[in-house]
Design a protein around this motif. Structure first.
Motif, short mmCIF file in Angstrom:
data_model
loop_
_atom_site.label_atom_id
_atom_site.label_comp_id
_atom_site.label_asym_id
_atom_site.label_seq_id
_atom_site.Cartn_x
_atom_site.Cartn_y
_atom_site.Cartn_z
N ASP A 203 -45.46 -83.72 20.44
CA ASP A 203 -46.88 -83.49 20.19
C ASP A 203 -47.22 -82.00 20.25
OD1 ASP A 203 -47.93 -86.35 20.18
OD2 ASP A 203 -46.87 -86.28 22.10
N TYR A 204 -46.44 -81.27 21.06
CA TYR A 204 -46.65 -79.84 21.23
C TYR A 204 -45.29 -79.13 21.26
CZ TYR A 204 -51.15 -81.50 23.04
OH TYR A 204 -52.35 -82.14 23.20
N ALA A 205 -45.25 -77.95 20.68
CA ALA A 205 -44.10 -77.06 20.80
C ALA A 205 -44.63 -75.69 21.18
CB ALA A 205 -43.32 -77.00 19.50
N ILE A 206 -44.13 -75.15 22.29
CA ILE A 206 -44.57 -73.83 22.75
C ILE A 206 -43.39 -72.88 22.60
CG2 ILE A 206 -45.66 -72.57 24.64
CD1 ILE A 206 -46.37 -75.31 25.86
N VAL A 207 -43.54 -71.89 21.74
CA VAL A 207 -42.39 -71.05 21.39
C VAL A 207 -42.71 -69.57 21.46
CG1 VAL A 207 -41.43 -72.83 19.88
CG2 VAL A 207 -42.95 -71.11 18.91
N GLY A 208 -41.72 -68.79 21.85
CA GLY A 208 -41.80 -67.35 21.74
C GLY A 208 -41.34 -66.95 20.35
N ILE A 209 -41.50 -65.69 20.00
CA ILE A 209 -41.10 -65.19 18.69
C ILE A 209 -40.15 -64.02 18.89
CG2 ILE A 209 -41.89 -64.16 16.52
CD1 ILE A 209 -44.61 -65.54 17.05
N GLY A 210 -38.91 -64.18 18.42
CA GLY A 210 -37.92 -63.12 18.56
C GLY A 210 -38.13 -62.03 17.53
N SER A 211 -37.61 -60.84 17.81
CA SER A 211 -37.78 -59.70 16.91
C SER A 211 -36.46 -58.96 16.71
CB SER A 211 -38.82 -58.74 17.48
OG SER A 211 -38.80 -57.50 16.79
N ASN A 212 -36.28 -58.40 15.52
CA ASN A 212 -35.09 -57.59 15.26
C ASN A 212 -35.11 -56.27 16.02
OD1 ASN A 212 -37.21 -56.54 13.66
ND2 ASN A 212 -35.74 -55.56 12.28
N LEU A 213 -36.25 -55.94 16.63
CA LEU A 213 -36.39 -54.67 17.37
C LEU A 213 -36.15 -54.83 18.87
CD1 LEU A 213 -39.54 -53.18 15.58
CD2 LEU A 213 -37.13 -52.80 15.07
N ILE A 214 -35.73 -56.02 19.30
CA ILE A 214 -35.48 -56.21 20.74
C ILE A 214 -34.01 -56.55 21.01
CG2 ILE A 214 -37.84 -56.97 21.15
CD1 ILE A 214 -36.72 -59.83 21.43
N THR A 215 -33.16 -56.32 20.03
CA THR A 215 -31.75 -56.70 20.18
C THR A 215 -31.01 -55.85 21.22
OG1 THR A 215 -31.14 -55.27 18.33
CG2 THR A 215 -31.59 -57.59 17.83
N GLU A 216 -31.60 -54.74 21.64
CA GLU A 216 -30.97 -53.91 22.66
C GLU A 216 -31.40 -54.30 24.07
OE1 GLU A 216 -28.49 -51.76 22.16
OE2 GLU A 216 -28.61 -52.51 20.11
N LEU A 217 -32.38 -55.20 24.19
CA LEU A 217 -32.81 -55.65 25.50
C LEU A 217 -31.72 -56.51 26.15
CD1 LEU A 217 -36.55 -56.66 24.94
CD2 LEU A 217 -35.64 -54.54 25.90
N GLU A 218 -31.56 -56.37 27.44
CA GLU A 218 -30.50 -57.07 28.16
C GLU A 218 -30.63 -58.58 28.01
OE1 GLU A 218 -26.94 -57.05 29.98
OE2 GLU A 218 -28.09 -55.30 29.32
N ASP A 241 -37.09 -64.21 14.65
CA ASP A 241 -36.56 -65.58 14.64
C ASP A 241 -37.44 -66.51 15.47
OD1 ASP A 241 -34.98 -66.39 17.43
OD2 ASP A 241 -35.15 -64.23 17.15
N LEU A 242 -37.39 -67.77 15.12
CA LEU A 242 -37.98 -68.85 15.89
C LEU A 242 -36.84 -69.74 16.35
CD1 LEU A 242 -41.04 -69.85 13.65
CD2 LEU A 242 -41.17 -68.89 15.97
N LEU A 243 -36.62 -69.83 17.65
CA LEU A 243 -35.57 -70.69 18.19
C LEU A 243 -34.22 -70.42 17.52
CD1 LEU A 243 -37.82 -73.82 18.32
CD2 LEU A 243 -36.73 -72.81 20.32
N SER A 244 -33.91 -69.11 17.37
CA SER A 244 -32.65 -68.63 16.81
C SER A 244 -32.48 -68.95 15.32
CB SER A 244 -31.46 -69.18 17.59
OG SER A 244 -31.51 -68.75 18.93
N HIS A 245 -33.57 -69.16 14.62
CA HIS A 245 -33.56 -69.32 13.17
C HIS A 245 -34.24 -68.08 12.58
CE1 HIS A 245 -32.77 -73.46 14.35
NE2 HIS A 245 -32.40 -73.71 13.10
N PRO A 246 -33.45 -67.12 12.06
CA PRO A 246 -33.99 -65.85 11.58
C PRO A 246 -34.81 -66.00 10.29
CG PRO A 246 -31.63 -65.72 12.02
CD PRO A 246 -32.00 -67.16 11.98
N PHE A 247 -35.82 -65.14 10.14
CA PHE A 247 -36.67 -65.18 8.96
C PHE A 247 -37.04 -63.76 8.52
CE2 PHE A 247 -39.32 -66.00 12.75
CZ PHE A 247 -40.07 -64.84 12.76
N THR A 248 -37.53 -63.66 7.30
CA THR A 248 -37.99 -62.38 6.76
C THR A 248 -39.48 -62.23 7.02
OG1 THR A 248 -38.59 -63.26 4.59
CG2 THR A 248 -36.28 -62.62 4.91
N GLN A 249 -40.03 -61.07 6.67
CA GLN A 249 -41.45 -60.85 6.86
C GLN A 249 -42.28 -61.78 5.97
OE1 GLN A 249 -43.91 -57.29 5.48
NE2 GLN A 249 -43.53 -56.70 7.61
N ASN A 250 -41.70 -62.23 4.87
CA ASN A 250 -42.39 -63.15 3.98
C ASN A 250 -42.32 -64.59 4.47
OD1 ASN A 250 -43.17 -61.15 2.15
ND2 ASN A 250 -41.23 -61.28 1.03
N GLY A 251 -41.59 -64.80 5.56
CA GLY A 251 -41.52 -66.14 6.12
C GLY A 251 -40.39 -67.00 5.60
#
Length: 320
Positions: A203-218, A241-251
């Motif tokens: 009924d609900y999915a609560i997700v963070g949003i990954g970024s290509n600019l945080i790949t250097e974070l531990e 990415d959403l849940l390790s599924h990468p996407f472009t700026q166009n979605g």
């Protein structure tokens, strides 16, 4: 007023406004009752030790909210007043936790991802014993490295289930495994199958949003350690990415058929009635825009400066 009083007021103001501690945490730290902390903060504002300013860029957050709802077909958009870059996530969590806990209903199933943003939000959920028959499950496997326990999906599932007086299930597998054979074995595991079955009735999915600019974070490195996931992010078109599924700026989602990822499928995620995305910060702007363009998100929670930066890019592309 003596200097000791000024010093005390300044210290409390710094702890609350700059370090982001709650009044209860400050009370425990300096051994002053919580109700007194509230009075001291008011005194600090009255004396000018604390000066609250209005962000001139946000003249009407309602219009900004309407812009996102209209252009990205959202059910709702929560815009959090920005604080400072160092405590953006904390501020986001303080707004997101109570909001999400309020909209969740009894007799529902909740899926969650992993990461710092979700951890901050869940820590601020309103504890509720009135709602019932709620189940919380992870939407993705765990890290391949030694990610801090506080950010792992199974741990967050447990914490959220306690806040909501809910049932919970854990997923006992890494998010990325070394072979398709191993993936199939884990997919057929009876304990994991319980979680996979819940993915069909979320009924609900609560997700963070990954970024290509945080790949250097531990935390990013530890989650994807010893996997070839980072190779995907070398694709210049990938923004997040959403849940390790990468996407472009166009979605558009990138082909990851060569990776052995154990997480909910993106089409299945899109069918969830309420997908709530949480993210903010300069390094997430393009990623959030891409996530919005996938059409998966129903609700976005971000800060005002992040929202303005996304709108600026959107407007610029629309004029091209």
């Amino acid at each position: 007023m003596d200097n000791n009083r000024i010093t005390l007021l300044t210290k409390i103001a710094e702890l609350y406004y700059m370090q982001g501690l709650t009044q209860s945490q400050i009370s425990a730290k300096i051994h002053i009752h919580r109700t007194e902390i509230s009075k001291l903060l008011k005194e600090a504002r009255k004396l000018g030790i604390v000066q609250i300013t209005i962000n001139p860029n946000i003249k009407n957050s309602s219009n900004l909210q309407k812009f996102f709802i209209k252009n990205f077909n959202l059910k709702n958009m929560i815009i959090v007043p920005d604080t400072t870059e160092s405590i953006d996530l904390k501020a986001l969590g303080e707004f997101a936790g109570p909001y999400i806990s309020n909209i969740i209903t009894s007799n529902s199933t909740i899926g969650i991802s992993w990461g710092r943003t979700l951890a901050h939000a869940i820590s601020n959920f309103t504890k509720n014993n009135k709602k019932h028959n709620i189940t919380v499950v992870p939407l993705i496997g765990g890290p391949t490295g030694r990610l801090k326990n506080d950010y792992q999906s199974n741990r967050l599932v447990y914490l959220l289930s306690e806040k909501l007086n809910a049932n919970s299930e854990t997923l006992n597998t890494p998010a990325i495994v070394s072979s398709n054979t191993l993936k199939e074995e884990l997919l057929s595991n009876p304990n994991n199958q319980i979680v996979f079955n819940y993915w069909d009735k979320l009924d609900y999915a609560i997700v963070g949003i990954g970024s290509n600019l945080i790949t250097e974070l531990e935390q990013w490195k530890e989650f994807y350690k010893n996997s070839n996931f980072s190779d995907i992010f070398k694709n210049t078109a990938v923004v997040g990415d959403l849940l390790s599924h990468p996407f472009t700026q166009n979605g558009d989602f990138i082909d990851i058929s060569k990776l052995n990822i154990i997480s909910i499928d993106m089409q299945k995620l899109k069918e969830v009635p309420n997908v709530i995305g949480l993210a903010c910060g300069k390094n997430k702007v393009n990623a959030i825009l891409g996530a919005l363009n996938t059409g998966i998100l129903d609700i976005l929670i971000t800060t005002d400066t992040t929202a303005l930066a996304i709108k600026k890019i959107y407007d610029k592309k629309s004029q091209m």
